[in-house]
Design an enzyme around this catalytic site. Structure first.
Site, PDB file in Angstrom:
ATOM      1  N   THR A  57       9.898 -67.259 -20.018  1.00 31.89           N
ATOM      2  CA  THR A  57       9.189 -67.752 -21.194  1.00 31.89           C
ATOM      3  C   THR A  57       7.941 -68.521 -20.805  1.00 31.89           C
ATOM      4  OG1 THR A  57       9.393 -69.386 -22.976  1.00 31.89           O
ATOM      5  CG2 THR A  57      10.810 -69.717 -21.096  1.00 31.89           C
ATOM      6  N   ASP A  58       6.971 -68.560 -21.719  1.00 31.18           N
ATOM      7  CA  ASP A  58       5.765 -69.370 -21.483  1.00 31.18           C
ATOM      8  C   ASP A  58       6.074 -70.870 -21.502  1.00 31.18           C
ATOM      9  OD1 ASP A  58       6.251 -69.639 -24.223  1.00 31.18           O
ATOM     10  OD2 ASP A  58       4.243 -69.026 -24.864  1.00 31.18           O
ATOM     11  N   GLU A  59       7.267 -71.230 -22.006  1.00 33.36           N
ATOM     12  CA  GLU A  59       7.589 -72.661 -22.111  1.00 33.36           C
ATOM     13  C   GLU A  59       7.763 -73.332 -20.759  1.00 33.36           C
ATOM     14  OE1 GLU A  59      10.597 -73.733 -24.864  1.00 33.36           O
ATOM     15  OE2 GLU A  59       9.901 -72.337 -26.380  1.00 33.36           O
ATOM     16  N   TYR A  95      16.216 -76.498 -22.507  1.00 30.67           N
ATOM     17  CA  TYR A  95      16.092 -75.026 -22.438  1.00 30.67           C
ATOM     18  C   TYR A  95      15.019 -74.605 -21.442  1.00 30.67           C
ATOM     19  CZ  TYR A  95      14.130 -70.464 -23.643  1.00 30.67           C
ATOM     20  OH  TYR A  95      13.603 -69.199 -23.563  1.00 30.67           O
ATOM     21  N   LYS A 117      15.104 -72.476 -17.793  1.00 29.10           N
ATOM     22  CA  LYS A 117      14.370 -71.222 -17.552  1.00 29.10           C
ATOM     23  C   LYS A 117      13.450 -71.382 -16.341  1.00 29.10           C
ATOM     24  CE  LYS A 117      14.483 -67.876 -19.573  1.00 29.10           C
ATOM     25  NZ  LYS A 117      15.387 -66.681 -19.528  1.00 29.10           N
TER      26      LYS A 117
HETATM   27  P1  NAD Z   1      19.185 -64.419 -27.995  1.00 26.68           P
HETATM   28  O1  NAD Z   1      19.766 -65.787 -28.036  1.00 26.68           O
HETATM   29  O2  NAD Z   1      18.892 -63.709 -29.264  1.00 26.68           O
HETATM   30  O3  NAD Z   1      20.151 -63.456 -27.157  1.00 26.68           O
HETATM   31  C1  NAD Z   1      20.761 -63.859 -25.956  1.00 26.68           C
HETATM   32  C2  NAD Z   1      21.824 -62.815 -25.592  1.00 26.68           C
HETATM   33  O4  NAD Z   1      22.406 -63.204 -24.335  1.00 26.68           O
HETATM   34  C3  NAD Z   1      22.973 -62.730 -26.612  1.00 26.68           C
HETATM   35  O5  NAD Z   1      23.289 -61.376 -26.863  1.00 26.68           O
HETATM   36  C4  NAD Z   1      24.131 -63.424 -25.899  1.00 26.68           C
HETATM   37  O6  NAD Z   1      25.401 -62.948 -26.296  1.00 26.68           O
HETATM   38  C5  NAD Z   1      23.833 -63.114 -24.436  1.00 26.68           C
HETATM   39  N1  NAD Z   1      24.427 -64.095 -23.510  1.00 26.68           N
HETATM   40  C6  NAD Z   1      24.330 -65.456 -23.584  1.00 26.68           C
HETATM   41  N2  NAD Z   1      25.032 -66.012 -22.570  1.00 26.68           N
HETATM   42  C7  NAD Z   1      25.545 -64.992 -21.834  1.00 26.68           C
HETATM   43  C8  NAD Z   1      26.334 -64.918 -20.659  1.00 26.68           C
HETATM   44  N3  NAD Z   1      26.762 -66.034 -20.015  1.00 26.68           N
HETATM   45  N4  NAD Z   1      26.669 -63.694 -20.169  1.00 26.68           N
HETATM   46  C9  NAD Z   1      26.253 -62.567 -20.810  1.00 26.68           C
HETATM   47  N5  NAD Z   1      25.520 -62.567 -21.929  1.00 26.68           N
HETATM   48  C10 NAD Z   1      25.163 -63.768 -22.442  1.00 26.68           C
HETATM   49  O7  NAD Z   1      17.899 -64.554 -27.078  1.00 26.68           O
HETATM   50  P2  NAD Z   1      16.459 -63.850 -27.225  1.00 26.68           P
HETATM   51  O8  NAD Z   1      15.615 -64.633 -28.137  1.00 26.68           O
HETATM   52  O9  NAD Z   1      16.666 -62.394 -27.431  1.00 26.68           O
HETATM   53  O10 NAD Z   1      15.887 -64.099 -25.740  1.00 26.68           O
HETATM   54  C11 NAD Z   1      16.195 -63.180 -24.689  1.00 26.68           C
HETATM   55  C12 NAD Z   1      15.503 -63.634 -23.413  1.00 26.68           C
HETATM   56  O11 NAD Z   1      14.102 -63.686 -23.621  1.00 26.68           O
HETATM   57  C13 NAD Z   1      15.906 -65.027 -22.929  1.00 26.68           C
HETATM   58  O12 NAD Z   1      15.989 -64.998 -21.523  1.00 26.68           O
HETATM   59  C14 NAD Z   1      14.767 -65.921 -23.384  1.00 26.68           C
HETATM   60  O13 NAD Z   1      14.642 -67.040 -22.538  1.00 26.68           O
HETATM   61  C15 NAD Z   1      13.593 -64.968 -23.250  1.00 26.68           C
HETATM   62  N6  NAD Z   1      12.430 -65.217 -24.109  1.00 26.68           N
HETATM   63  C16 NAD Z   1      12.599 -65.332 -25.468  1.00 26.68           C
HETATM   64  C17 NAD Z   1      11.470 -65.463 -26.292  1.00 26.68           C
HETATM   65  C18 NAD Z   1      11.621 -65.565 -27.807  1.00 26.68           C
HETATM   66  O14 NAD Z   1      10.619 -65.725 -28.495  1.00 26.68           O
HETATM   67  N7  NAD Z   1      12.820 -65.440 -28.369  1.00 26.68           N
HETATM   68  C19 NAD Z   1      10.192 -65.501 -25.721  1.00 26.68           C
HETATM   69  C20 NAD Z   1      10.062 -65.416 -24.323  1.00 26.68           C
HETATM   70  C21 NAD Z   1      11.198 -65.247 -23.544  1.00 26.68           C
HETATM   71  O1  DAU Z   2       7.586 -69.536 -26.399  1.00 23.32           O
HETATM   72  C1  DAU Z   2       8.700 -68.744 -26.145  1.00 23.32           C
HETATM   73  C2  DAU Z   2       9.944 -69.385 -26.737  1.00 23.32           C
HETATM   74  O2  DAU Z   2       9.844 -69.216 -28.145  1.00 23.32           O
HETATM   75  C3  DAU Z   2      11.238 -68.786 -26.215  1.00 23.32           C
HETATM   76  O3  DAU Z   2      11.356 -69.064 -24.847  1.00 23.32           O
HETATM   77  C4  DAU Z   2      12.451 -69.349 -26.966  1.00 23.32           C
HETATM   78  O4  DAU Z   2      13.622 -68.674 -26.542  1.00 23.32           O
HETATM   79  C5  DAU Z   2      12.241 -69.122 -28.446  1.00 23.32           C
HETATM   80  O5  DAU Z   2      13.306 -69.705 -29.180  1.00 23.32           O
HETATM   81  C6  DAU Z   2      10.913 -69.718 -28.902  1.00 23.32           C
HETATM   82  O6  DAU Z   2      10.948 -71.167 -28.783  1.00 23.32           O
HETATM   83  P1  DAU Z   2      10.331 -72.120 -29.935  1.00 23.32           P
HETATM   84  O7  DAU Z   2      11.001 -73.431 -29.812  1.00 23.32           O
HETATM   85  O8  DAU Z   2       8.855 -72.040 -29.947  1.00 23.32           O
HETATM   86  O9  DAU Z   2      10.863 -71.290 -31.234  1.00 23.32           O
HETATM   87  P2  DAU Z   2      11.520 -71.750 -32.619  1.00 23.32           P
HETATM   88  O10 DAU Z   2      11.672 -70.505 -33.425  1.00 23.32           O
HETATM   89  O11 DAU Z   2      12.721 -72.586 -32.434  1.00 23.32           O
HETATM   90  O12 DAU Z   2      10.378 -72.657 -33.264  1.00 23.32           O
HETATM   91  C7  DAU Z   2       9.044 -72.180 -33.433  1.00 23.32           C
HETATM   92  C8  DAU Z   2       8.215 -73.343 -33.966  1.00 23.32           C
HETATM   93  O13 DAU Z   2       8.618 -73.639 -35.313  1.00 23.32           O
HETATM   94  C9  DAU Z   2       8.385 -74.641 -33.199  1.00 23.32           C
HETATM   95  O14 DAU Z   2       7.136 -75.322 -33.168  1.00 23.32           O
HETATM   96  C10 DAU Z   2       9.402 -75.441 -34.029  1.00 23.32           C
HETATM   97  C11 DAU Z   2       9.075 -74.997 -35.447  1.00 23.32           C
HETATM   98  N1  DAU Z   2      10.206 -74.974 -36.410  1.00 23.32           N
HETATM   99  C12 DAU Z   2      11.356 -74.335 -36.044  1.00 23.32           C
HETATM  100  C13 DAU Z   2      12.384 -74.225 -36.941  1.00 23.32           C
HETATM  101  C14 DAU Z   2      13.684 -73.544 -36.566  1.00 23.32           C
HETATM  102  C15 DAU Z   2      10.024 -75.494 -37.691  1.00 23.32           C
HETATM  103  O15 DAU Z   2       8.970 -76.071 -38.026  1.00 23.32           O
HETATM  104  N2  DAU Z   2      11.054 -75.360 -38.583  1.00 23.32           N
HETATM  105  C16 DAU Z   2      12.230 -74.748 -38.263  1.00 23.32           C
HETATM  106  O16 DAU Z   2      13.125 -74.662 -39.136  1.00 23.32           O
END
Ligand code: NAD
Ligand code: DAU
Length: 335
Positions: free
Chosen positions: A124-126, A151, A155
């Site tokens: 992630t960019d975080e 989190y 990562k």
């Molecule tokens: P998500 O929470 O929707 O899905 C996570 C999946 O991992 C689920 O299916 C869960 O059952 C599985 N899992 C969790 N713990 C496990 C374990 N111990 N063994 C096997 N499976 C397990 O997550 P997402 O939003 O799809 O993110 C997927 C990946 O992408 C993560 O690595 C996250 O850090 C990365 N990422 C997410 C975003 C975003 O915007 N959501 C952006 C950049 C990177």
């Molecule tokens: O940047 C990549 C990341 O993006 C991933 O690594 C994470 O897995 C993914 O969850 C996401 O993280 P954020 O914390 O940015 O996403 P989230 O959807 O939780 O929140 C997006 C923005 O919205 C953040 O600034 C918090 C705000 N927010 C979130 C929720 C749930 C609100 O204002 N209201 C809300 O109800």
């Protein structure tokens, strides 16, 4: 190098399942083994419709070394999505984040080392922390790590393990750090689906803090196409940033959703801010574009939001049972 048998960890979650569908639809002849523990964020239904001869589903934990010894020797590559992924959850209870994101990545790297398997790590960019609103800079592959939340620090730790296993043991590995994804099958705890499903449920959307925090949005299918390019053509040992120039502050995103769903722009509640809330993320993805020729194709945020709204409206049974539990948890923290 092209892989015709890959393990996708976390393939029943949001991005993992979209990646599996993308591979099945765009890469004929590739077989996928999904390894997923089906936590609260995983859903077997996310893989419905995929032909049985292209998909094997293994219900299991990435921390289970014996299980990895069974399945990894059969695969050409591991694409590692599995994680605890939600910042707010990590603030409430960091322990599962350390276990899955750090120990789980360690176990997979050990399996890749033992069996000589190509490894692609989804990050992630975080890991880079945040930028000021008035800073013209964007994150690059050279930006120092400075994670803020439990989190993002787990990562960042997992990225460091991948780098060490490549340098010390020669594991063939790449890392991608992507910005905020949106699209179908995203868990309703996350910002965009939470607001859409609030409106569909007759609840008011919730905006943290002053609403000016900026995220760099990318459609999940563009993330998938980038990961495929890096897996097959990326240079081992390298990191690639993935982003689609989608910076937008939370207030604008929310007002856009309200407008598309026929609501007034002020029809939402301001709620307590997230502790340690990162201000702004912004990705410079020129390395990926220059070296691998990748470009995003879902460049209209409006179209992407419209189709996400339609997906949640059409798939209420997918999210309705989880809704009250998710909102009860947020209510406890005043969000
Ligand atoms: P998500 O929470 O929707 O899905 C996570 C999946 O991992 C689920 O299916 C869960 O059952 C599985 N899992 C969790 N713990 C496990 C374990 N111990 N063994 C096997 N499976 C397990 O997550 P997402 O939003 O799809 O993110 C997927 C990946 O992408 C993560 O690595 C996250 O850090 C990365 N990422 C997410 C975003 C975003 O915007 N959501 C952006 C950049 C990177
Ligand atoms: O940047 C990549 C990341 O993006 C991933 O690594 C994470 O897995 C993914 O969850 C996401 O993280 P954020 O914390 O940015 O996403 P989230 O959807 O939780 O929140 C997006 C923005 O919205 C953040 O600034 C918090 C705000 N927010 C979130 C929720 C749930 C609100 O204002 N209201 C809300 O109800």
């Amino acid at each position: 190098m092209s892989f015709d048998d890959i393990i996708v960890t976390g393939g029943a979650g949001f991005i993992g399942s979209n990646f599996v569908h993308w591979v099945i639809d765009n890469q004929p002849g590739v077989h996928v083994t999904v390894l997923d523990a089906l936590t609260y964020a995983g859903n077997r239904d996310n893989l419905v419709g995929i032909p049985g001869d292209r998909l094997t589903f293994v219900h299991g934990d990435i921390c289970d070394a014996a299980l990895l010894d069974d399945i990894v020797p059969e695969a050409g590559a591991i694409v590692h999505f599995a994680a605890e992924s939600h910042n707010d959850n990590s603030i409430a209870d960091p322990e599962p984040f350390v276990r899955t994101n750090v120990e789980g990545t360690y176990r997979l790297l050990e399996a890749a080392r033992k069996h000589g398997t190509r490894f692609h790590h989804i990050s992630t960019d975080e890991v880079y922390g945040d930028l000021a609103l008035d800073d013209p800079a964007r994150f690059t592959e050279e930006t120092p790590y400075h994670p803020s939340s439990p989190y993002s620090s787990t990562k960042a730790s997992s990225d460091m393990l991948v780098r060490a296993w490549h340098r010390t043991y020669g594991v063939e590995a790449t890392i991608s750090n992507c910005s905020n994804n949106y699209g179908p099958r995203q868990h309703i705890e996350k910002f965009i689906p939470r607001q859409i499903t609030n409106i569909l449920s007759g609840l008011r959307p919730k905006l943290y803090g002053d609403g000016r925090n900026v995220r760099d949005w990318i459609h999940v299918d563009d993330h998938s196409s980038a990961v495929w390019e890096i897996l097959n053509r990326g240079r081992s040992g390298e990191t690639y940033l993935i982003g689609a120039d989608g910076e937008c502050d939370n207030l604008h995103v929310l007002r856009h959703i309200l407008e598309l769903m026929g609501k007034s722009p002020d029809d939402f509640d301001w709620v307590r801010d997230r502790p340690g809330h990162d201000r702004r993320y912004a990705i410079d993805s020129s390395k990926l574009r220059r070296e691998l020729g990748w470009e995003p194709v879902h460049t209209s945020f409006q179209e992407g939001l419209e189709s996400a709204i339609q997906w949640y409206a059409d798939n209420k049974s997918w999210w309705e049972t989880a809704k009250s539990e998710v909102e009860a948890k947020y209510a406890q923290s005043g969000q």
